[in-house]
Design an enzyme around this catalytic site. Structure first.
Site, short mmCIF file in Angstrom:
data_model
loop_
_atom_site.label_atom_id
_atom_site.label_comp_id
_atom_site.label_asym_id
_atom_site.label_seq_id
_atom_site.Cartn_x
_atom_site.Cartn_y
_atom_site.Cartn_z
N CYS A 55 45.29 -28.94 -44.01
CA CYS A 55 46.69 -29.10 -43.61
C CYS A 55 46.89 -28.27 -42.34
O CYS A 55 46.64 -27.06 -42.35
CB CYS A 55 47.59 -28.58 -44.73
N CYS A 111 48.31 -33.51 -37.78
CA CYS A 111 48.74 -33.39 -39.17
C CYS A 111 47.74 -34.25 -39.93
O CYS A 111 47.45 -35.38 -39.51
CB CYS A 111 50.15 -33.94 -39.36
N1 DGL Z 1 49.34 -32.66 -44.06
C1 DGL Z 1 50.08 -31.55 -43.59
C2 DGL Z 1 49.63 -31.13 -42.19
O1 DGL Z 1 48.50 -31.37 -41.82
C3 DGL Z 1 51.55 -31.43 -43.66
C4 DGL Z 1 52.46 -32.37 -44.29
C5 DGL Z 1 53.74 -31.68 -44.69
O2 DGL Z 1 54.67 -31.55 -43.86
O3 DGL Z 1 53.76 -31.26 -45.84
O4 DGL Z 1 50.35 -30.53 -41.45
#
Ligand code: DGL
Length: 225
Positions: A80, A193
């Site tokens: 993430c 993301c």
């Molecule tokens: N998948 C996450 C990232 O890479 C974030 C998604 C969220 O906002 O929870 O930032």
């Protein structure tokens, strides 16, 4: 996994708010097809992109601490960008195993760009992080245009539930990036993301001209391996 399985073959732990980390996991299992995996999604905390730095700096290390205690992984991956750009150092100092983070692929993008103008799509929290400013400074004489596209997180979640992601959300994300001054020069777009690579085809179609999307998943997988 049972306790006996964990003891015999400790897993790799992947952590995200939802399905985004699967974009990192799918690259990892190409290199490590037999590795035992524990995948944890903090759905109670989704979306991280709308949370404050203080909240994530407290929440992410606490959750990972509990997961590590329970599953005893040999390595943890924060799959993430939001959690990594905010809490990676806190997590590393709290855990006694290697921790791999996921940060926006600005450095590789600056080597690939042909026009010198790079686009970056991320969550609201990620695009304001010092990491992004520092990496943008490192990519000297390149222009980095950022756009927060929080709704793409939900579009990716919907797609992986088998629903059709909302085309308006995809279109608005691309327009928000490309319609900025100098946006017409963007050829390389960083998907900062982990949810966004799951929508690569849809984003590519919405771009209406050839665009090269890049993300860090393959590099992170090599690091994990
Ligand atoms: N998948 C996450 C990232 O890479 C974030 C998604 C969220 O906002 O929870 O930032």
């Amino acid at each position: 996994m049972t306790e006996a399985q964990i003891a015999e073959c400790p897993p790799l732990l992947f952590f995200d708010t939802g399905v985004g980390g699967l974009s990192v996991l799918r690259e990892t299992i190409k290199l490590l097809p037999h590795a035992p995996i524990v995948y944890a999604a903090d759905y109670a905390g989704l979306p991280y992109g709308m949370k404050s730095e203080a909240e994530l700096a407290a929440r992410v290390p606490a959750l990972l601490g509990r997961l590590v205690e329970r599953y005893k992984p040999i390595l943890a991956t924060i799959a993430c960008n939001t959690a990594s750009t905010i809490a990676l150092d806190h997590v590393r100092s709290a855990l006694n195993i290697p921790v791999v983070g996921t940060v926006p692929a600005i450095k590789p993008a600056s080597m690939l760009t042909k026009t010198g103008v790079i686009g970056l799509l991320g969550t609201r929290a990620t695009i304001r992080q010092p990491y992004v400013d520092l990496a943008a400074d490192f990519a000297s004489n390149k222009i980095l245009l950022r756009h927060a596209a929080p709704d793409l997180v939900y579009a990716a979640e919907a797609k992986l539930r088998g629903e059709k992601p909302d085309p308006r959300v995809i279109r608005e994300a691309m327009e928000g990036l490309m319609d900025q001054p100098d946006g017409g020069q963007i050829y390389t777009v960083i998907l900062a993301c982990t949810h966004f690579p799951l929508l690569r085809d849809e984003l590519s179609e919405a771009a209406q001209r050839p665009v090269q999307f890049i993300d860090g998943a393959a590099g992170i997988a090599r690091r994990i391996a």
